[in-house]
Write a protein that holds these residues in place. Structure first.
Motif, PDB file in Angstrom:
ATOM      1  N   ALA A 164       1.223 -10.547   2.389  1.00  0.00           N
ATOM      2  CA  ALA A 164       0.431  -9.296   2.604  1.00  0.00           C
ATOM      3  C   ALA A 164      -1.076  -9.356   2.196  1.00  0.00           C
ATOM      4  CB  ALA A 164       1.150  -8.041   2.043  1.00  0.00           C
ATOM      5  N   ALA A 165      -2.038  -8.866   2.673  1.00  0.00           N
ATOM      6  CA  ALA A 165      -3.273  -8.738   2.415  1.00  0.00           C
ATOM      7  C   ALA A 165      -3.970  -7.448   2.839  1.00  0.00           C
ATOM      8  CB  ALA A 165      -3.965  -9.938   3.167  1.00  0.00           C
ATOM      9  N   ARG A 166      -5.015  -7.294   2.051  1.00  0.00           N
ATOM     10  CA  ARG A 166      -6.126  -5.944   2.485  1.00  0.00           C
ATOM     11  C   ARG A 166      -7.404  -6.295   1.862  1.00  0.00           C
ATOM     12  NH1 ARG A 166      -3.488  -1.365   0.322  1.00  0.00           N
ATOM     13  NH2 ARG A 166      -4.754  -1.578  -1.674  1.00  0.00           N
ATOM     14  N   GLY A 167      -8.366  -6.200   2.741  1.00  0.00           N
ATOM     15  CA  GLY A 167      -9.845  -6.546   2.451  1.00  0.00           C
ATOM     16  C   GLY A 167     -10.302  -5.324   1.570  1.00  0.00           C
ATOM     17  N   ALA A 168     -11.409  -5.771   0.739  1.00  0.00           N
ATOM     18  CA  ALA A 168     -12.031  -4.802  -0.032  1.00  0.00           C
ATOM     19  C   ALA A 168     -12.620  -3.529   0.566  1.00  0.00           C
ATOM     20  CB  ALA A 168     -13.258  -5.497  -1.077  1.00  0.00           C
ATOM     21  N   ASP A 169     -13.013  -3.776   1.791  1.00  0.00           N
ATOM     22  CA  ASP A 169     -13.778  -2.452   2.495  1.00  0.00           C
ATOM     23  C   ASP A 169     -12.890  -2.051   3.456  1.00  0.00           C
ATOM     24  OD1 ASP A 169     -15.923  -3.014   1.037  1.00  0.00           O
ATOM     25  OD2 ASP A 169     -16.792  -4.479   2.485  1.00  0.00           O
ATOM     26  N   SER A 224       1.132  -4.024  -3.159  1.00  0.00           N
ATOM     27  CA  SER A 224       1.334  -3.595  -4.635  1.00  0.00           C
ATOM     28  C   SER A 224       2.465  -4.796  -5.327  1.00  0.00           C
ATOM     29  CB  SER A 224       2.022  -2.057  -4.555  1.00  0.00           C
ATOM     30  OG  SER A 224       3.172  -2.075  -4.089  1.00  0.00           O
ATOM     31  N   PRO A 225       2.460  -5.034  -6.745  1.00  0.00           N
ATOM     32  CA  PRO A 225       3.541  -5.716  -7.295  1.00  0.00           C
ATOM     33  C   PRO A 225       4.699  -5.320  -6.896  1.00  0.00           C
ATOM     34  CG  PRO A 225       1.541  -5.237  -8.597  1.00  0.00           C
ATOM     35  CD  PRO A 225       1.492  -4.367  -7.295  1.00  0.00           C
ATOM     36  N   ALA A 226       4.844  -4.004  -6.731  1.00  0.00           N
ATOM     37  CA  ALA A 226       6.166  -3.462  -6.851  1.00  0.00           C
ATOM     38  C   ALA A 226       6.939  -3.911  -5.377  1.00  0.00           C
ATOM     39  CB  ALA A 226       6.320  -1.811  -6.520  1.00  0.00           C
ATOM     40  N   PHE A 227       6.190  -4.179  -4.275  1.00  0.00           N
ATOM     41  CA  PHE A 227       6.671  -4.616  -2.986  1.00  0.00           C
ATOM     42  C   PHE A 227       7.076  -6.068  -2.979  1.00  0.00           C
ATOM     43  CE2 PHE A 227       6.385  -5.947   1.550  1.00  0.00           C
ATOM     44  CZ  PHE A 227       7.314  -4.953   1.747  1.00  0.00           C
ATOM     45  N   GLY A 228       6.399  -6.638  -3.699  1.00  0.00           N
ATOM     46  CA  GLY A 228       6.872  -8.200  -3.792  1.00  0.00           C
ATOM     47  C   GLY A 228       6.494  -9.143  -2.942  1.00  0.00           C
ATOM     48  N   ALA A 229       5.555  -9.044  -2.106  1.00  0.00           N
ATOM     49  CA  ALA A 229       5.177  -9.774  -1.257  1.00  0.00           C
ATOM     50  C   ALA A 229       4.388 -10.886  -1.616  1.00  0.00           C
ATOM     51  CB  ALA A 229       4.248  -9.129   0.015  1.00  0.00           C
ATOM     52  N   ARG A 230       3.998 -12.102  -0.977  1.00  0.00           N
ATOM     53  CA  ARG A 230       2.946 -13.119  -1.329  1.00  0.00           C
ATOM     54  C   ARG A 230       1.441 -12.520  -1.091  1.00  0.00           C
ATOM     55  NH1 ARG A 230       5.463 -19.016   0.087  1.00  0.00           N
ATOM     56  NH2 ARG A 230       7.597 -18.540  -0.614  1.00  0.00           N
ATOM     57  N   VAL A 231       0.853 -11.824  -1.935  1.00  0.00           N
ATOM     58  CA  VAL A 231      -0.369 -11.419  -1.669  1.00  0.00           C
ATOM     59  C   VAL A 231      -1.706 -12.454  -1.630  1.00  0.00           C
ATOM     60  CG1 VAL A 231      -1.937  -9.410  -2.486  1.00  0.00           C
ATOM     61  CG2 VAL A 231       0.481  -9.104  -2.677  1.00  0.00           C
ATOM     62  N   PHE A 232      -2.168 -12.335  -0.666  1.00  0.00           N
ATOM     63  CA  PHE A 232      -3.575 -13.176  -0.453  1.00  0.00           C
ATOM     64  C   PHE A 232      -4.809 -12.784  -0.541  1.00  0.00           C
ATOM     65  CE2 PHE A 232      -1.787 -12.792   3.713  1.00  0.00           C
ATOM     66  CZ  PHE A 232      -3.048 -12.971   4.606  1.00  0.00           C
ATOM     67  N   ALA A 233      -5.689 -13.422  -0.626  1.00  0.00           N
ATOM     68  CA  ALA A 233      -7.188 -12.853  -0.585  1.00  0.00           C
ATOM     69  C   ALA A 233      -7.252 -12.670   0.807  1.00  0.00           C
ATOM     70  CB  ALA A 233      -8.037 -13.720  -1.268  1.00  0.00           C
ATOM     71  N   ALA A 234      -8.397 -11.402   1.231  1.00  0.00           N
ATOM     72  CA  ALA A 234      -8.824 -11.291   2.371  1.00  0.00           C
ATOM     73  C   ALA A 234     -10.365 -10.954   2.194  1.00  0.00           C
ATOM     74  CB  ALA A 234      -8.049 -10.071   2.958  1.00  0.00           C
TER      75      ALA A 234
END
Length: 330
Positions: A253-258, A284-294
């Motif tokens: 999962a990812a989401r950009g700052a803007d 969110s940490p609660a979801f548990g995905a591998r969050v990567f930078a966007a």
């Protein structure tokens, strides 16, 4: 929970409910008027589908280009020059269409690269307001990803841009519910199954889903024969956790700052016999995905050439998981 905190939570829930109801009321009035103002565009029925094999790919591409060319002529005769031009572009000799349907809002599945010999394949699933009339915007992202993959791995990669469902409008009642996603999920599963059969069990298949497309992917996740499932700019998936998607795929999962989607309430409510909203935020940490930078990506910027998000998406598709720039939650 303290009484004051409970009251704050109830207050936020109440504001969300009022906001959702306001959107529903506006959409119920505006959307039918907009839809009524746009006449149906004549187009031929889709070309008969051939079995998806290496031997039939070129015939499939040729048949769908011919169908798009006929649709362009029919749209022009009808007086819709914009749709005629969109169809004409899809009918160009260098376009590789696995499927095409010029009727209504339109559907198309386009291939970038040598699909029959690919070892790594990315399937892109778009979000709201993606139609044949806006298809070039969606296509540009697929093309940018394919160029990046080709630069990193000159042979053996392909990208499939899948506009295989009727997307909801951004300002509409349908964008708040999973109904369109439920309708789309079986077709997405079928596409991925077909690609798996064509390319073989050792090929890496990554499904990259954007915005409302993440809801589609979540609905298809159970039984989706993919190695990676990527949620970009998600309003939520309807699942509380990545494990709740019930998929063997790695979930990213990812989401950009803007990205304005950050301001959308990630919650859900049951109203009028249906579910409104999509629950837990996938980054969110609660979801548990591998969050990567966007990076500083806005809502439509995840496939921008040279961007942090595109670089990480390419690494995921190429199976370079350890090279992906991860976001660590405190």
């Amino acid at each position: 929970m303290r009484l004051g905190d409970a009251k704050k939570t109830d207050g936020r829930a109440g504001r969300l409910l009022r906001a959702l109801l306001a959107v529903l009321v506006v959409a119920a009035v505006v959307v039918p008027l907009v839809a009524a103002a746009r006449p149906d565009i004549p187009a031929p029925a889709p070309a008969p589908a051939l079995p998806l094999t290496a031997a039939t790919l070129e015939k499939t591409y040729e048949a769908n280009r011919a169908n798009a060319e006929l649709a362009s002529k029919m749209a022009r005769a009808h007086g819709d020059r914009h749709r005629a031009e969109a169809d004409r572009r899809l009918a160009a000799p260098d376009r590789h269409l696995l499927s095409y349907d010029g009727r209504g809002e339109g559907r198309a599945t386009e291939v970038f690269g040598d699909l029959a010999h690919a070892h790594r394949v990315a399937i892109l699933v778009p979000g709201s307001d993606t139609t044949l009339d806006t298809y070039e915007r969606f296509r540009a992202g697929a093309d940018a990803l394919h160029r990046r993959l080709t630069r990193e791995a000159p042979a053996g990669t392909a990208v499939v841009a899948w506009l295989g469902y009727t997307t909801p409008g951004t300002i509409s009642t349908t964008v708040l519910t999973p109904d369109r996603a439920d309708e789309a999920a079986p077709a997405l599963r079928d596409l991925v199954a077909g690609l798996r059969a064509l390319t073989g069990p050792d090929t890496g298949l990554s499904v990259l889903c954007h915005s409302y497309g993440t809801v589609v992917c979540a609905r298809a996740a159970d039984g989706l024969d993919a190695d990676d499932l990527v949620l970009l700019a998600s309003p939520g998936t309807g699942a509380d956790t990545a494990a709740g998607l019930d998929t063997r795929a790695r979930v990213w999962a990812a989401r950009g700052a803007d990205d304005w989607i950050a301001d959308v309430p990630h919650t859900s409510a049951h109203l009028f016999g249906t579910t409104i909203g999509f629950g837990t935020d996938p980054v969110s940490p609660a979801f548990g995905a591998r969050v990567f930078a966007a990076g500083d990506a806005g809502h439509s910027d995840y496939f921008t050439p040279g961007s942090v998000s595109l670089a990480n998406l390419a690494r995921i598709v190429l199976g370079e998981s350890t090279e992906v720039t991860r976001v660590r939650h405190p």
